[in-house]
Design an enzyme around this catalytic site. Structure first.
Site, PDB file in Angstrom:
ATOM      1  N   PHE A   4      22.964 -58.977  58.713  1.00 20.36           N
ATOM      2  CA  PHE A   4      24.149 -58.811  57.875  1.00 20.36           C
ATOM      3  C   PHE A   4      23.986 -59.681  56.624  1.00 20.36           C
ATOM      4  O   PHE A   4      23.605 -60.852  56.723  1.00 20.36           O
ATOM      5  CB  PHE A   4      25.413 -59.209  58.638  1.00 20.36           C
ATOM      6  N   ASP A  61      25.186 -64.449  65.609  1.00 18.73           N
ATOM      7  CA  ASP A  61      26.379 -63.892  64.968  1.00 18.73           C
ATOM      8  C   ASP A  61      26.964 -62.850  65.923  1.00 18.73           C
ATOM      9  O   ASP A  61      26.322 -61.851  66.238  1.00 18.73           O
ATOM     10  CB  ASP A  61      25.996 -63.258  63.628  1.00 18.73           C
ATOM     11  N   TYR A  69      38.795 -60.752  63.285  1.00 21.45           N
ATOM     12  CA  TYR A  69      39.571 -59.604  62.819  1.00 21.45           C
ATOM     13  C   TYR A  69      39.000 -58.250  63.209  1.00 21.45           C
ATOM     14  O   TYR A  69      39.578 -57.224  62.873  1.00 21.45           O
ATOM     15  CB  TYR A  69      39.764 -59.656  61.300  1.00 21.45           C
ATOM     16  N   LYS A  70      37.882 -58.212  63.910  1.00 20.39           N
ATOM     17  CA  LYS A  70      37.337 -56.924  64.340  1.00 20.39           C
ATOM     18  C   LYS A  70      37.870 -56.595  65.734  1.00 20.39           C
ATOM     19  O   LYS A  70      39.030 -56.249  65.897  1.00 20.39           O
ATOM     20  CB  LYS A  70      35.817 -56.942  64.267  1.00 20.39           C
ATOM     21  N   ARG A 109      29.612 -44.437  60.441  1.00 19.32           N
ATOM     22  CA  ARG A 109      29.794 -45.394  61.533  1.00 19.32           C
ATOM     23  C   ARG A 109      31.138 -45.180  62.219  1.00 19.32           C
ATOM     24  O   ARG A 109      32.174 -45.099  61.565  1.00 19.32           O
ATOM     25  CB  ARG A 109      29.705 -46.819  60.979  1.00 19.32           C
TER      26      ARG A 109
END
Length: 415
Positions: A143, A214, A239-240, A387
């Site tokens: 990422f 991560d 927040y995911k 996605r």
């Protein structure tokens, strides 16, 4: 807003009987009612922003109108005996997160962003690594923020360190006596490929290196076993799949054996006694030393309330359903994928899959815009990735069936 090429009512699309039966016997089905989900939409983007928990709205109302509005500054310490004070929020949230990531509560610090925590964790790992080691080994397609943070840290530390980028599947082959730390994301944000946390950690340790993981696309999607895997450090966002709201505080994990590691960003809330106002930093015990500034009360309270949804959830049941949802989506699109120009990039092997399904398509950006306009909210990732994230707490097998039908219908019209 884009006008879809094809329009249909998602909730009226037929669902095969065997999938309705799976919903009827789903041990997590009752969790759906705890979220505020808009009608006419199948939300498959919880791996970017989780849905709103009803508990969050109730909690924020109380925090703003009563704790802030009435008690004012007294809320920093009021209710400490009952675990309701603002000062204790980071530790209470850390304890709830610890169960989800296979850690002890004193190994988790909550606050700041994932990027800031990556900086802190990576700096601690480098300071703890064997002297003379100079390489941070990472996935070449990691990422971007992880790569940027590593580059920035190296810029501060000087040329003695190097960021070495290799294909994720080749990390073990590049472990040698130069590697100080391995920086990896467990679940790839584009493809959903899941790395073997335990195997990679063991290989790193065998080579004398430390690990920084991560967990942005792992925590809350399935059980993560950091201590069982022997992980050294880890970070993740709130927040995911944790549903803590936009910009929710992130977390940092530091295994107990690394609690004496230097703290690169030492703030007053990481001090052993913040209100002593000492002029020299004396770290708090455990991972709390990695907390920097004043707790973000509103966002921490939202995350705290959102995590309560997991309290009675069997994490293995969460994983079982996640795999079943993604298996079903893949199976439904398999018969038409080639004709519609879809190329599956998510591993079929369950052990190597997170909780999302991704496809390549030559017109992915435009196709996703069409899908969103039609009520199927996934997302696009450059250069050509469609996605779709699946959240076991609020997705049903009927959702999966209708989403697959909708994807096919949009692509048929688009083609």
């Amino acid at each position: 807003m884009t006008t879809p090429t094809v329009q249909f009512a998602l909730d009226r699309l037929p669902v095969p009987a065997h999938l309705l039966d799976q919903d009827a016997h789903d041990p997590l089905a009752h969790k759906r009612q705890e979220f505020m989900l808009p009608g006419g939409v199948i939300y498959l983007d919880g791996n970017s922003l989780g849905a709103l928990s009803r508990r969050v709205t109730e909690r924020l109302t109380r925090v703003t109108t009563q704790e802030w509005g009435q008690a004012l500054i007294g809320s920093w310490t009021a209710g400490a005996a009952q675990g309701q004070d603002w000062m204790g929020l980071p530790d209470r949230v850390a304890a709830k997160l610890a169960r989800l990531i296979g850690a002890h509560p004193d190994e988790v610090a909550v606050g700041d962003s994932t990027s800031v925590n990556t900086f802190k964790a990576l700096a601690a790992a480098l300071a703890t690594a064997h002297p003379g080691r100079r390489v941070i080994l990472t996935d070449q397609d990691n990422f971007p923020t992880d790569l940027y943070v590593a580059q920035g840290l190296i810029g501060l530390l000087g040329e003695r360190y190097e960021l070495r980028r290799v294909p994720a599947d080749d990390v073990a082959a590049h472990l040698n006596s130069e590697v100080a730390a391995v920086l990896l994301t467990q679940v790839d944000y584009r493809t959903g490929r899941c790395l073997d946390l335990a195997a990679v950690s063991a290989a790193a340790h065998a080579a004398g290196a430390l690990t920084v993981w991560d967990l942005a696309h792992s925590a809350g999607a399935f059980p993560v076993e950091l201590n069982a895997a022997g992980a050294d450090f880890a970070v993740g966002c709130g927040y995911k799949y944790l549903n803590g709201g936009p910009g929710a505080p992130a977390f940092l994990f530091a295994a107990r054996r690394h609690h004496a590691a230097p703290v690169a960003l030492s703030g007053w809330m990481g001090h052993a006694d913040p209100f002593e106002m000492a002029r020299d930093f004396q770290p708090a015990p455990g991972a709390r030393r990695f907390v920097t500034g004043t707790p973000m009360v509103l966002s921490l309270s939202a995350l705290d309330a959102a995590l309560d949804v997991f309290e009675d959830v069997d994490l293995q049941a969460l994983r079982t359903k996640s795999l079943a949802l993604t298996d079903t989506f893949i199976a439904l699109l398999d018969p038409v994928s080639e004709r519609l120009g879809l190329t599956l990039v998510t591993p079929r092997d369950q052990a190597r899959r997170g909780s999302q399904v991704s496809y390549r398509h030559p017109d992915a950006r435009a196709v996703m815009a069409e899908l969103i306009a039609a009520g199927i909210v996934g997302d696009f990732r450059t250069p050509d990735i469609l996605r779709f994230g699946f959240t076991p707490l609020y997705h049903s097998f009927a959702d999966v069936s209708r989403a697959a039908q909708g994807v096919q219908a949009v692509l048929e019209a688009y083609a």
